[in-house]
Design an enzyme around this catalytic site. Sequence first.
Site, PDB file in Angstrom:
ATOM      1  N   TYR A   1       0.838  -1.201   0.000  1.00  0.00           N
ATOM      2  CA  TYR A   1       0.000   0.000   0.000  1.00  0.00           C
ATOM      3  C   TYR A   1       0.865   1.239   0.000  1.00  0.00           C
ATOM      4  O   TYR A   1       2.066   1.176   0.293  1.00  0.00           O
ATOM      5  CB  TYR A   1      -0.977  -0.003   1.184  1.00  0.00           C
ATOM      6  CG  TYR A   1      -0.389   0.430   2.516  1.00  0.00           C
ATOM      7  CD1 TYR A   1       0.486  -0.386   3.213  1.00  0.00           C
ATOM      8  CD2 TYR A   1      -0.725   1.660   3.063  1.00  0.00           C
ATOM      9  CE1 TYR A   1       1.009   0.016   4.432  1.00  0.00           C
ATOM     10  CE2 TYR A   1      -0.207   2.073   4.292  1.00  0.00           C
ATOM     11  CZ  TYR A   1       0.652   1.245   4.967  1.00  0.00           C
ATOM     12  OH  TYR A   1       1.173   1.634   6.166  1.00  0.00           O
TER      13      TYR A   1
ATOM     14  N   ARG B   1       8.609   3.491  -4.392  1.00  0.00           N
ATOM     15  CA  ARG B   1       8.562   2.547  -3.277  1.00  0.00           C
ATOM     16  C   ARG B   1       7.539   1.445  -3.549  1.00  0.00           C
ATOM     17  O   ARG B   1       7.767   0.276  -3.235  1.00  0.00           O
ATOM     18  CB  ARG B   1       8.214   3.289  -1.981  1.00  0.00           C
ATOM     19  CG  ARG B   1       8.299   2.401  -0.754  1.00  0.00           C
ATOM     20  CD  ARG B   1       8.217   3.194   0.531  1.00  0.00           C
ATOM     21  NE  ARG B   1       6.955   3.919   0.626  1.00  0.00           N
ATOM     22  CZ  ARG B   1       6.685   4.831   1.571  1.00  0.00           C
ATOM     23  NH1 ARG B   1       7.590   5.133   2.479  1.00  0.00           N
ATOM     24  NH2 ARG B   1       5.517   5.443   1.604  1.00  0.00           N
TER      25      ARG B   1
ATOM     26  N   LYS C   1      -1.691 -16.305  16.222  1.00  0.00           N
ATOM     27  CA  LYS C   1      -2.032 -16.838  14.891  1.00  0.00           C
ATOM     28  C   LYS C   1      -2.767 -15.761  14.096  1.00  0.00           C
ATOM     29  O   LYS C   1      -3.997 -15.752  14.011  1.00  0.00           O
ATOM     30  CB  LYS C   1      -2.873 -18.107  15.051  1.00  0.00           C
ATOM     31  CG  LYS C   1      -2.991 -18.944  13.783  1.00  0.00           C
ATOM     32  CD  LYS C   1      -3.564 -20.304  14.105  1.00  0.00           C
ATOM     33  CE  LYS C   1      -3.965 -21.082  12.873  1.00  0.00           C
ATOM     34  NZ  LYS C   1      -2.840 -21.572  12.089  1.00  0.00           N
TER      35      LYS C   1
ATOM     36  N   GLU D   1      10.409 -22.843  12.861  1.00  0.00           N
ATOM     37  CA  GLU D   1       9.352 -23.830  12.617  1.00  0.00           C
ATOM     38  C   GLU D   1       9.202 -23.937  11.107  1.00  0.00           C
ATOM     39  O   GLU D   1       9.903 -23.261  10.365  1.00  0.00           O
ATOM     40  CB  GLU D   1       8.048 -23.405  13.294  1.00  0.00           C
ATOM     41  CG  GLU D   1       7.569 -22.028  12.870  1.00  0.00           C
ATOM     42  CD  GLU D   1       6.376 -21.500  13.668  1.00  0.00           C
ATOM     43  OE1 GLU D   1       5.583 -22.321  14.152  1.00  0.00           O
ATOM     44  OE2 GLU D   1       6.244 -20.273  13.766  1.00  0.00           O
TER      45      GLU D   1
END
Length: 294
Positions: A35, A54, A149, A181
């Site tokens: 964005y 950018r 999460k 992980e």
Amino acid sequence: MAIGQTVFLNGGYRPVAEAAISPFDRGFLFAHAAYEVTAVYGGRFVDLEGHLARLRRTLAGIDIPNPYTDEEWADIHAGLIEHNGMEEGLVYLEVTAGAYGLRDFAGPETFTPTVFFYADSRPLIGEVARDGIRAVFREDSRWKRRDMKTVQLVSQALAYRAAKAEGAETAFMVEDGMVTEAASANAWIVDSAGRLVTRELSSSILPGITRAGVFSLLKGSGIDLVERAFSPDEARAAAEVFTTSAGAMIAPVVALDGQPVGDGTPGRVTRRIQHLYYEALGADVAKVAPWCLG
Ligand code: PLP
């Protein structure tokens, strides 16, 4: 602040009430999106070239094709403030990796982006500039709270894309020389003494519910467990490697970086864990997973 009633979505200007995006959009599911916010003052954009440069860099970095040239981006910006009669405020734009009716981490080879713009009229030289603001200190945790999460999954999506490009199904994430992980699962190895090793809980990993389920099954099984971090080299040399997650339950990892783990087939301890886990589920193991009875 006043949100302009005309927005730009996927190629056209339309009333905000008619602008809809699929819930399968990767921006929504994986935060797979870029964005920019550009100031408008006196009816002119401030540093638009910098914002577009950018944006180009961000899109390239997250594997989203840039759908427009800088000139086209500038035209859409100009059209938006014209439609909304805006003289001062902000133009927000978001480009996501789009929707294709699925939720899969890696996604198609090439994305068709979703492009959304809105205009927000507000004074930019106002009370804040006149009166100042108050601040507090906070630990910079962008994004180090992997124990939560959330849908901040763009890093994992990129890891899955890299894995797919190398003919693998998943990636093991490495930080400071140690495995944290797998991209969407907890990672385990079996060391040379036959002990299970998986990383201890901290803000570096998600506390897997399946991981906890395996822990409880180990009691009385005679299999020892050590909670500690391990390195990629240790995983490469391990007798067995597997992952745990609700989606794939216990997934044997048979190759790492193209090299076989052990003899390149699921190992004895992994099979034992699968057996214990499937049995606890109430599965008819002899029927659905005879291969773990060996
Ligand atoms: N680690 C990460 C990063 C995950 O995304 C997941 C599951 O999606 C897991 C671990 C495993 O968690 P669970 O066993 O609760 O599915």
